[in-house]
Design a protein around this motif. Structure first.
Motif, PDB file in Angstrom:
ATOM      1  N   THR A   1     -20.457 -41.642  26.658  1.00  0.00           N
ATOM      2  CA  THR A   1     -21.192 -42.813  27.127  1.00  0.00           C
ATOM      3  C   THR A   1     -21.190 -43.895  26.069  1.00  0.00           C
ATOM      4  OG1 THR A   1     -23.244 -41.894  26.276  1.00  0.00           O
ATOM      5  CG2 THR A   1     -22.701 -41.432  28.571  1.00  0.00           C
ATOM      6  N   ALA A   2     -21.325 -45.138  26.517  1.00  0.00           N
ATOM      7  CA  ALA A   2     -21.393 -46.251  25.575  1.00  0.00           C
ATOM      8  C   ALA A   2     -22.804 -46.409  25.064  1.00  0.00           C
ATOM      9  CB  ALA A   2     -20.940 -47.543  26.266  1.00  0.00           C
TER      10      ALA A   2
ATOM     11  N   GLY B   1     -28.852 -44.633  23.408  1.00  0.00           N
ATOM     12  CA  GLY B   1     -29.231 -45.632  24.392  1.00  0.00           C
ATOM     13  C   GLY B   1     -29.624 -45.049  25.726  1.00  0.00           C
ATOM     14  N   GLY B   2     -29.485 -43.742  25.906  1.00  0.00           N
ATOM     15  CA  GLY B   2     -29.801 -43.129  27.190  1.00  0.00           C
ATOM     16  C   GLY B   2     -31.225 -42.656  27.232  1.00  0.00           C
TER      17      GLY B   2
ATOM     18  N   PHE C   1     -27.648 -47.102  30.661  1.00  0.00           N
ATOM     19  CA  PHE C   1     -27.079 -45.770  30.465  1.00  0.00           C
ATOM     20  C   PHE C   1     -26.377 -45.293  31.732  1.00  0.00           C
ATOM     21  CE2 PHE C   1     -27.488 -41.098  30.556  1.00  0.00           C
ATOM     22  CZ  PHE C   1     -26.797 -40.785  29.393  1.00  0.00           C
ATOM     23  N   CYS C   2     -27.014 -45.515  32.874  1.00  0.00           N
ATOM     24  CA  CYS C   2     -26.435 -45.112  34.163  1.00  0.00           C
ATOM     25  C   CYS C   2     -25.115 -45.847  34.406  1.00  0.00           C
ATOM     26  CB  CYS C   2     -27.432 -45.402  35.278  1.00  0.00           C
ATOM     27  SG  CYS C   2     -26.835 -45.083  36.953  1.00  0.00           S
ATOM     28  N   ILE C   3     -25.095 -47.140  34.170  1.00  0.00           N
ATOM     29  CA  ILE C   3     -23.889 -47.937  34.394  1.00  0.00           C
ATOM     30  C   ILE C   3     -22.781 -47.532  33.422  1.00  0.00           C
ATOM     31  CG2 ILE C   3     -22.949 -50.287  34.232  1.00  0.00           C
ATOM     32  CD1 ILE C   3     -25.744 -51.248  35.190  1.00  0.00           C
ATOM     33  N   ASP C   4     -23.139 -47.343  32.148  1.00  0.00           N
ATOM     34  CA  ASP C   4     -22.146 -46.946  31.152  1.00  0.00           C
ATOM     35  C   ASP C   4     -21.571 -45.568  31.455  1.00  0.00           C
ATOM     36  OD1 ASP C   4     -22.579 -49.321  29.807  1.00  0.00           O
ATOM     37  OD2 ASP C   4     -23.894 -48.436  28.283  1.00  0.00           O
ATOM     38  N   ARG C   5     -22.444 -44.654  31.852  1.00  0.00           N
ATOM     39  CA  ARG C   5     -21.996 -43.298  32.160  1.00  0.00           C
ATOM     40  C   ARG C   5     -21.011 -43.309  33.318  1.00  0.00           C
ATOM     41  NH1 ARG C   5     -26.777 -39.722  34.016  1.00  0.00           N
ATOM     42  NH2 ARG C   5     -26.788 -41.308  35.644  1.00  0.00           N
ATOM     43  N   TYR C   6     -21.316 -44.123  34.353  1.00  0.00           N
ATOM     44  CA  TYR C   6     -20.395 -44.151  35.492  1.00  0.00           C
ATOM     45  C   TYR C   6     -19.081 -44.828  35.111  1.00  0.00           C
ATOM     46  CZ  TYR C   6     -18.514 -44.511  40.140  1.00  0.00           C
ATOM     47  OH  TYR C   6     -17.689 -44.386  41.233  1.00  0.00           O
ATOM     48  N   ALA C   7     -19.138 -45.830  34.242  1.00  0.00           N
ATOM     49  CA  ALA C   7     -17.909 -46.480  33.796  1.00  0.00           C
ATOM     50  C   ALA C   7     -17.024 -45.489  33.045  1.00  0.00           C
ATOM     51  CB  ALA C   7     -18.238 -47.676  32.912  1.00  0.00           C
ATOM     52  N   ALA C   8     -17.629 -44.646  32.201  1.00  0.00           N
ATOM     53  CA  ALA C   8     -16.862 -43.645  31.473  1.00  0.00           C
ATOM     54  C   ALA C   8     -16.281 -42.593  32.413  1.00  0.00           C
ATOM     55  CB  ALA C   8     -17.749 -42.985  30.416  1.00  0.00           C
ATOM     56  N   HIS C   9     -17.037 -42.255  33.439  1.00  0.00           N
ATOM     57  CA  HIS C   9     -16.602 -41.229  34.388  1.00  0.00           C
ATOM     58  C   HIS C   9     -15.492 -41.728  35.308  1.00  0.00           C
ATOM     59  CE1 HIS C   9     -16.990 -38.069  37.513  1.00  0.00           C
ATOM     60  NE2 HIS C   9     -16.985 -39.071  38.382  1.00  0.00           N
TER      61      HIS C   9
END
Length: 507
Positions: A56-57, A102-103, A401-409
């Motif tokens: 995650t970012a 950041g999460g 965190f939610c947006i970054d996690r989905y971008a990484a996924h």
């Protein structure tokens, strides 16, 4: 195609956009109407193994809830209360049980472990509803929910990566079932499949799920939703209905108090347009609050087509204009409101409107169908975090965190300005899943559906991404305890948040 392009569409295209928004709103009404179709057989959604996401970012600093400094912030401050199949059984990551930078922090309570001797090793099965928009998804990014299943697979993969599952030695398994947004049969079949075939402990079903009677009442399974329900339905489904928003009775009473405290209705001629049949409990809440504050209606109109819109929308506009209504309280879907406003335009009539979270009108997607010359400058009360990005407040750490996690996924970063419907569904999914996970952790290894509910009741002031902080308790399974003001701006076809979240005015 952005929102500016949509505003330049033909009248027929506007009608189509309004129909899409109306269908979005009808999902909320459908939750109060138990369907009685025949039950389809078979699994409507295949079960998949969720794969771990990438790293995650870094998150961002939590936005302050200060006034934006824009002209819209000139609205009077309230005089009342204020406050400044089986999914993967992969093992948890052995070296990372803490939150990613950041999460959100790990949930409180007993953390993941291998369990104790004699402890249950049965997986915890959670049903996940996946609404299928069909042709409506082709109407543009304003309305496309994206891949809801993939949103939840990213959540599951993140839990695995951070060691948040297994919980006390028990895996968490997501059982996905898809259903058409216009098929009550498919939605009921999904409910029956979760209960009978998948043997789930609970269900997460957000938008477009009409079979609410089936899950918490007929099968006595916890049902987790992002929006609200009629208060009588919350009672009927107790203790197995859990919503992130307050019930509609409480919202509607506070809606009137909010308008009163902000000087929007004093000395004005008021009109109420609402759906007949008391489906959502909005009308009695509005009336009760008006009576308590000493207001009277000069006109009221009902409709049997509050979700889909109909001829009564134009009739209501005509009667409001004839009665010289100055403030129009429209407790109907965005489609019906759009029809009302177009009729009002034809009459050279422009009342003041009040917005609220009913029918998700406080989302940019729904309000984008309203005629700009009618709705520009309208204020609304909300418990969602809509309007924060447009007002320059950014995302909360949980949302980022939610947006970054989905971008990484997925390799896709969801922009709220370009894809508001998918952005909403992604964040709402993260919020509901975070509440469910914390309830599971609080319940421990011996969790069952009743211990899960008891675990939910321990959650207090939990920060989320798309909803204001939520608190639950024994007998109180509606989460949001705060409200704030939004204002609609025609130049961006967007809501902008004003000021801080504050407590409800009345219980």
């Amino acid at each position: 195609m952005g929102r500016r392009d949509l505003r330049r569409g033909s009248p027929l295209f506007w009608w189509a956009l309004g129909m899409a928004a109306g269908l979005f709103a009808s999902s909320l009404i459908g939750r109060g109407t138990p369907p009685t179709p025949s039950v389809a057989s078979g699994d409507l959604g295949a079960e998949a193994t969720t794969a771990p996401t990438g790293p995650t970012a870094d998150g961002t600093e939590r936005p302050t809830d200060a006034a934006t400094g824009s002209p819209s912030a000139a609205i009077p401050s309230p005089a009342g209360p204020s406050s400044g199949g089986p999914a993967s059984a992969a093992t948890a990551s052995p070296d990372n049980g803490a939150a990613a930078p950041g999460g959100p922090p790990p949930a409180s309570g007993p953390g993941p472990s291998s369990g104790s001797p004699g402890a249950s090793t049965e997986p915890i099965r959670i049903g996940i509803g996946v609404p299928e928009l069909g042709a409506l998804a082709n109407m543009g990014p304003n309305f496309d929910f994206g891949d809801v299943r993939d949103h939840f697979e990213a959540i599951h993969a993140d839990w695995q990566e951070r060691g948040l599952i297994p919980i006390e030695g028990r895996e968490v398994v997501f059982h996905y079932r898809s259903y058409s947004i216009i098929s009550a049969e498919e939605q009921r079949a999904a409910c029956v499949g979760w209960a009978s075939d998948d043997q789930v402990m609970a269900v997460i079903a957000m938008q477009y799920f009409f079979a609410t009677e089936c899950v918490p009442y007929e099968h006595r399974l916890p049902l987790f939703m992002d929006s609200g329900l009629h208060p009588e339905r919350m009672e009927r489904f107790a203790p197995y209905a859990v919503t992130l928003l307050a019930d509609y009775g409480r919202i509607s009473r506070n809606w009137v108090y909010w308008a009163h405290e902000r000087g929007l209705i004093q000395g004005k001629r008021l009109g109420l347009y609402y759906g007949a049949g008391n489906i959502d409990g909005i009308d009695p809440g509005v009336r009760q609050a008006l009576d308590e504050l000493g207001y009277e209606l000069v006109e009221e109109v009902t409709t049997s087509s509050s979700a889909t819109g109909g001829p009564q929308d134009g009739v209501a506009a005509q009667r409001f204009a004839a009665a010289r209504v100055e403030v129009a309280i429209l407790a109907v879907s965005s489609l019906a409101q759009t029809n009302f406003m177009h009729s009002a335009n034809g009459l050279n009539y422009r009342p003041t409107y009040l917005g609220a979270d009913f029918f998700t009108v406080t989302a940019d997607t729904a309000a984008s169908t309203f005629p700009a010359d009618q709705y520009d400058g309208t204020y609304a009360m909300t418990s969602y975090r809509f309007g924060e990005v447009s007002a320059g407040l950014g995302h909360t750490p949980e949302a980022q965190f939610c947006i970054d996690r989905y971008a990484a996924h997925s390799g896709r970063r969801i922009d709220p300005q370009q894809r508001p419907a998918e952005w909403f569904m992604l964040l709402a999914g993260c919020d509901v899943a975070a509440v469910v996970h914390e309830g599971l952790v609080n319940a421990g290894n011996a969790v069952d559906k009743d211990r899960l509910i008891a675990g939910i009741e321990q959650i207090e002031s939990k920060p989320l991404g798309i909803v204001s902080d939520v608190t639950f308790g024994p007998g109180d399974h509606t989460g949001a305890e705060l409200q704030r003001t939004l204002q609609w701006h025609a130049d961006c076809t967007c809501w902008m948040a004003i000021g801080a979240f504050e407590p409800w005015f009345v219980p």
